[in-house]
Design an enzyme around this catalytic site. Sequence first.
Site, PDB file in Angstrom:
ATOM      1  N   SER A  22       0.838  -1.211   0.000  1.00 53.97           N
ATOM      2  CA  SER A  22       0.000   0.000   0.000  1.00 53.97           C
ATOM      3  C   SER A  22       0.869   1.255   0.000  1.00 53.97           C
ATOM      4  O   SER A  22       0.352   2.364  -0.047  1.00 53.97           O
ATOM      5  CB  SER A  22      -0.937   0.011   1.211  1.00 53.97           C
ATOM      6  OG  SER A  22      -0.203  -0.091   2.409  1.00 53.97           O
ATOM      7  N   HIS A 155     -39.491  23.794 -10.082  1.00 52.66           N
ATOM      8  CA  HIS A 155     -39.660  22.926 -11.264  1.00 52.66           C
ATOM      9  C   HIS A 155     -38.992  23.548 -12.496  1.00 52.66           C
ATOM     10  O   HIS A 155     -39.408  23.277 -13.625  1.00 52.66           O
ATOM     11  CB  HIS A 155     -41.140  22.664 -11.569  1.00 52.66           C
ATOM     12  CG  HIS A 155     -41.952  22.273 -10.376  1.00 52.66           C
ATOM     13  ND1 HIS A 155     -42.193  20.976 -10.027  1.00 52.66           N
ATOM     14  CD2 HIS A 155     -42.539  23.034  -9.408  1.00 52.66           C
ATOM     15  CE1 HIS A 155     -42.921  20.940  -8.920  1.00 52.66           C
ATOM     16  NE2 HIS A 155     -43.137  22.180  -8.518  1.00 52.66           N
ATOM     17  N   SER A 276     -13.624  26.132 -27.477  1.00 52.17           N
ATOM     18  CA  SER A 276     -13.827  24.889 -28.221  1.00 52.17           C
ATOM     19  C   SER A 276     -12.745  24.784 -29.275  1.00 52.17           C
ATOM     20  O   SER A 276     -12.302  25.794 -29.835  1.00 52.17           O
ATOM     21  CB  SER A 276     -15.205  24.927 -28.889  1.00 52.17           C
ATOM     22  OG  SER A 276     -15.225  24.103 -30.033  1.00 52.17           O
ATOM     23  N   LYS A 282     -17.144  29.801 -29.013  1.00 54.37           N
ATOM     24  CA  LYS A 282     -17.547  29.194 -27.747  1.00 54.37           C
ATOM     25  C   LYS A 282     -16.762  29.688 -26.547  1.00 54.37           C
ATOM     26  O   LYS A 282     -15.566  29.916 -26.596  1.00 54.37           O
ATOM     27  CB  LYS A 282     -17.391  27.654 -27.817  1.00 54.37           C
ATOM     28  CG  LYS A 282     -18.419  26.955 -28.662  1.00 54.37           C
ATOM     29  CD  LYS A 282     -19.855  27.133 -28.208  1.00 54.37           C
ATOM     30  CE  LYS A 282     -20.192  26.310 -26.992  1.00 54.37           C
ATOM     31  NZ  LYS A 282     -20.203  24.874 -27.266  1.00 54.37           N
ATOM     32  N   GLU A 289     -18.863  22.496 -15.013  1.00 57.11           N
ATOM     33  CA  GLU A 289     -19.238  21.168 -15.503  1.00 57.11           C
ATOM     34  C   GLU A 289     -18.379  20.077 -14.867  1.00 57.11           C
ATOM     35  O   GLU A 289     -18.873  19.022 -14.470  1.00 57.11           O
ATOM     36  CB  GLU A 289     -19.087  21.114 -17.023  1.00 57.11           C
ATOM     37  CG  GLU A 289     -20.070  21.997 -17.757  1.00 57.11           C
ATOM     38  CD  GLU A 289     -19.708  22.100 -19.228  1.00 57.11           C
ATOM     39  OE1 GLU A 289     -20.325  21.382 -20.025  1.00 57.11           O
ATOM     40  OE2 GLU A 289     -18.807  22.880 -19.571  1.00 57.11           O
ATOM     41  N   TYR A 316      -9.932  -5.970  13.009  1.00 59.91           N
ATOM     42  CA  TYR A 316      -9.207  -5.508  11.823  1.00 59.91           C
ATOM     43  C   TYR A 316      -9.170  -6.625  10.791  1.00 59.91           C
ATOM     44  O   TYR A 316      -8.977  -7.798  11.126  1.00 59.91           O
ATOM     45  CB  TYR A 316      -7.758  -5.095  12.185  1.00 59.91           C
ATOM     46  CG  TYR A 316      -6.971  -4.678  10.938  1.00 59.91           C
ATOM     47  CD1 TYR A 316      -7.065  -3.395  10.429  1.00 59.91           C
ATOM     48  CD2 TYR A 316      -6.210  -5.622  10.238  1.00 59.91           C
ATOM     49  CE1 TYR A 316      -6.410  -3.033   9.259  1.00 59.91           C
ATOM     50  CE2 TYR A 316      -5.543  -5.271   9.071  1.00 59.91           C
ATOM     51  CZ  TYR A 316      -5.651  -3.978   8.587  1.00 59.91           C
ATOM     52  OH  TYR A 316      -5.008  -3.627   7.430  1.00 59.91           O
ATOM     53  N   GLN A 321      -7.386  -1.901   4.395  1.00 61.02           N
ATOM     54  CA  GLN A 321      -6.336  -1.148   3.710  1.00 61.02           C
ATOM     55  C   GLN A 321      -6.904  -0.415   2.480  1.00 61.02           C
ATOM     56  O   GLN A 321      -6.341   0.580   2.030  1.00 61.02           O
ATOM     57  CB  GLN A 321      -5.222  -2.112   3.296  1.00 61.02           C
ATOM     58  CG  GLN A 321      -4.093  -1.484   2.528  1.00 61.02           C
ATOM     59  CD  GLN A 321      -2.912  -2.437   2.372  1.00 61.02           C
ATOM     60  OE1 GLN A 321      -2.274  -2.787   3.344  1.00 61.02           O
ATOM     61  NE2 GLN A 321      -2.656  -2.869   1.144  1.00 61.02           N
ATOM     62  N   LYS A 324      -7.989   3.746   2.037  1.00 62.28           N
ATOM     63  CA  LYS A 324      -7.206   4.967   1.842  1.00 62.28           C
ATOM     64  C   LYS A 324      -7.465   5.691   0.533  1.00 62.28           C
ATOM     65  O   LYS A 324      -7.628   6.912   0.526  1.00 62.28           O
ATOM     66  CB  LYS A 324      -5.709   4.667   1.944  1.00 62.28           C
ATOM     67  CG  LYS A 324      -5.376   3.818   3.122  1.00 62.28           C
ATOM     68  CD  LYS A 324      -4.428   4.351   4.073  1.00 62.28           C
ATOM     69  CE  LYS A 324      -4.442   3.475   5.315  1.00 62.28           C
ATOM     70  NZ  LYS A 324      -5.111   2.135   5.175  1.00 62.28           N
TER      71      LYS A 324
HETATM   72  N1  ARG Z   1      -1.220  -1.235   5.474  1.00 61.41           N
HETATM   73  C1  ARG Z   1      -2.162  -1.714   6.430  1.00 61.41           C
HETATM   74  C2  ARG Z   1      -3.487  -0.925   6.333  1.00 61.41           C
HETATM   75  O1  ARG Z   1      -3.507   0.048   5.694  1.00 61.41           O
HETATM   76  C3  ARG Z   1      -1.634  -1.563   7.816  1.00 61.41           C
HETATM   77  C4  ARG Z   1      -2.155  -2.521   8.794  1.00 61.41           C
HETATM   78  C5  ARG Z   1      -1.736  -3.891   8.453  1.00 61.41           C
HETATM   79  N2  ARG Z   1      -1.935  -4.785   9.516  1.00 61.41           N
HETATM   80  C6  ARG Z   1      -1.709  -6.075   9.386  1.00 61.41           C
HETATM   81  N3  ARG Z   1      -1.865  -6.801  10.411  1.00 61.41           N
HETATM   82  N4  ARG Z   1      -1.322  -6.574   8.251  1.00 61.41           N
HETATM   83  O2  ARG Z   1      -4.500  -1.283   6.884  1.00 61.41           O
END
Ligand code: ARG
Length: 457
Positions: A22, A155, A276, A282, A289, A316, A321, A324
Site C-alpha cells: 500500500s 420545477h 472549443s 464558444k 461542468e 481488523y 487497507q 485509503k
Molecule cells: N497497510 C495496512 C493498512 O492500511 C496496515 C495494517 C496492516 N496490519 C496487518 N496486520 N497486516 O490497513
Amino acid sequence: MALWSGRFSGDQKKELVEFTESVSFDKRLYMHDIAGSKAHVEMLASCKIIPAKTAKSIKSELDKIQKLIDDGKFEFKIALEDIHMHIESAIIRSLGDEGARLHTARSRNDQVNLDTRLYLRDETGKICQGIRNLQKALVFQAEKNSDAIMPGYTHLQHAQPVLFAHHLLAYVEMFARDSARLQDCLKRINVMTLGSGAIAGTTLPIDRTKTAKLLGFPVISANSIDAVADRDFECEFLSCLAIFAMHVSRLCEDIVLWTSREFSFVELADSFCTGSSLMPQKKNPDVAELARGKTGRMYGNLMSLLTICKGLPMSYNRDLQEDKEPLFDSADTALKILSVFPPMIATLSARKEKMLAAASNPELMATDFAEELVRLGVPFRKAHERTGALVKWGNTNRIPLDKVPFEDMKKIVPEAEKGLLKIFNPAMSVSKREITGGTGPREVRSQISSWKRKLQN
Ligand code: ARG
C-alpha cells in the site's frame, strides 16, 4: 525482508508483493505516522518502558526521515509493504536494537487507525477553511448585487421574483451545514486509538492519556476491538464530502444555466472558461461542468468504503487497507474544487438587466395578486381560483396580466379594485417580503451583514 518474516520461510512472490503493498498510496501519511511515533516513544519513555535516551535518539532519527521524505530523498520499495514499515525499518537500520524498541506496545492495526485520524483532522480543517472562502465569495457577490432581482424557480419554471442575493445566500446556508457536519464528524475523528494494539491492548504499563495529550486528542477510545475495527469516522467524512459535492453540483448547474445564451444572467471571467477546438465563438463553463462531474467519484468513494466495511467480521481485516484511496481521492477532489470555486464566484459578473427583464413577466406576481385579494377579505382558496381564471383569460386573449382592462378583470374577479394593477411589479413584489427568511431587501441586507460577521476571520 519484511519485519514480520520471523515465522515464514522462503521469499514472497513478486506478484504477491505487488498485490499486498500500500506504500504506493499510503506514503502520503508519512508526516502523520512520524508524529504518532514521536508521541508514542515519548510516552513509552515516560512510563519507563524504554530508556529516555532511546526515545530521544528515535525522535531525532524520525525528524531526519521526515526531512529525507520531504526532500524526495527517501527510498520507497514495495517489499516493505506500507509507510509504517518503511519508517520503522529506516529507524532500525540506523539505530539497530535501540530502533527495534519503537514498535513496543503497538501494532500496525492501531497505528494505521491513528495515522488516518491525524490525516483526516488536518484535511477537515483545510476543507472547512476552503468552504469559508467559498461562502465569502458568495456573500461578496450578494452584497455587490444586492438590488438585483431575478425570477425564482420551482420545477425550473418561473415562480416568483426573488433577489439574486437571496438565491446566492441559499448556497451560503447549504455550505454552512456542510461545515457544521464536518465539525461534528471531527468529534468522532478526534479519538486517540493507539494502545489498542492488534486487538487486545497490551500487557505493558502504557499511559494512553499521555499519548492523547501529546497529539492533541481530547478523547481516547474505550474498546480496543472497536478501535482497530472502526472506520465509521471515515464513512462519515466521505458522507459529509458527498453531500458537499451535491451542493457544489447544484451550484454548478445554476452557473451552467445562467451562463447559457437563453438565460444570460451571469458572465464568468474569461480565465475561468475554456474554448472549443472547433467552434471559435464558444466560451464554455468547464469548471462548473467538471465540478458537477466530480460529484460522481465523491459518491463512488463513499459507496466503496461502505461496501468494504459491510460484512467484515470483528475486528481488523486487511480489506480495511482499501479505505485509503477513496479517502484521499475525496479529500483531494474537495480541495481542488475549493481552490477554483471561490475565485470563479468572486469574479463573475451579474447581468442585472437580463435578470430583471426575465422577472418582469407579470405572471410571476400572480401570487401577490391573490394575496392582495386576501387582504380585501377573499378566502385564499377562492383568491387562488380567481387569479388562476384571470391568468387563463389573459393567456387565451394574449393579454399580459398587467394590461387586462379593468372591466374585464372585474368580470372574473368581482372583488378587484383599481389599485390592484400596481401589483405587477417585481421590485414591489420583493419589497413586500420582509418576513424573517424572506427575500425582502432589508431582510436580505441583514442576512448579508450577519454572514459577513460570521465569516470575518
Ligand atoms: N497497510 C495496512 C493498512 O492500511 C496496515 C495494517 C496492516 N496490519 C496487518 N496486520 N497486516 O490497513
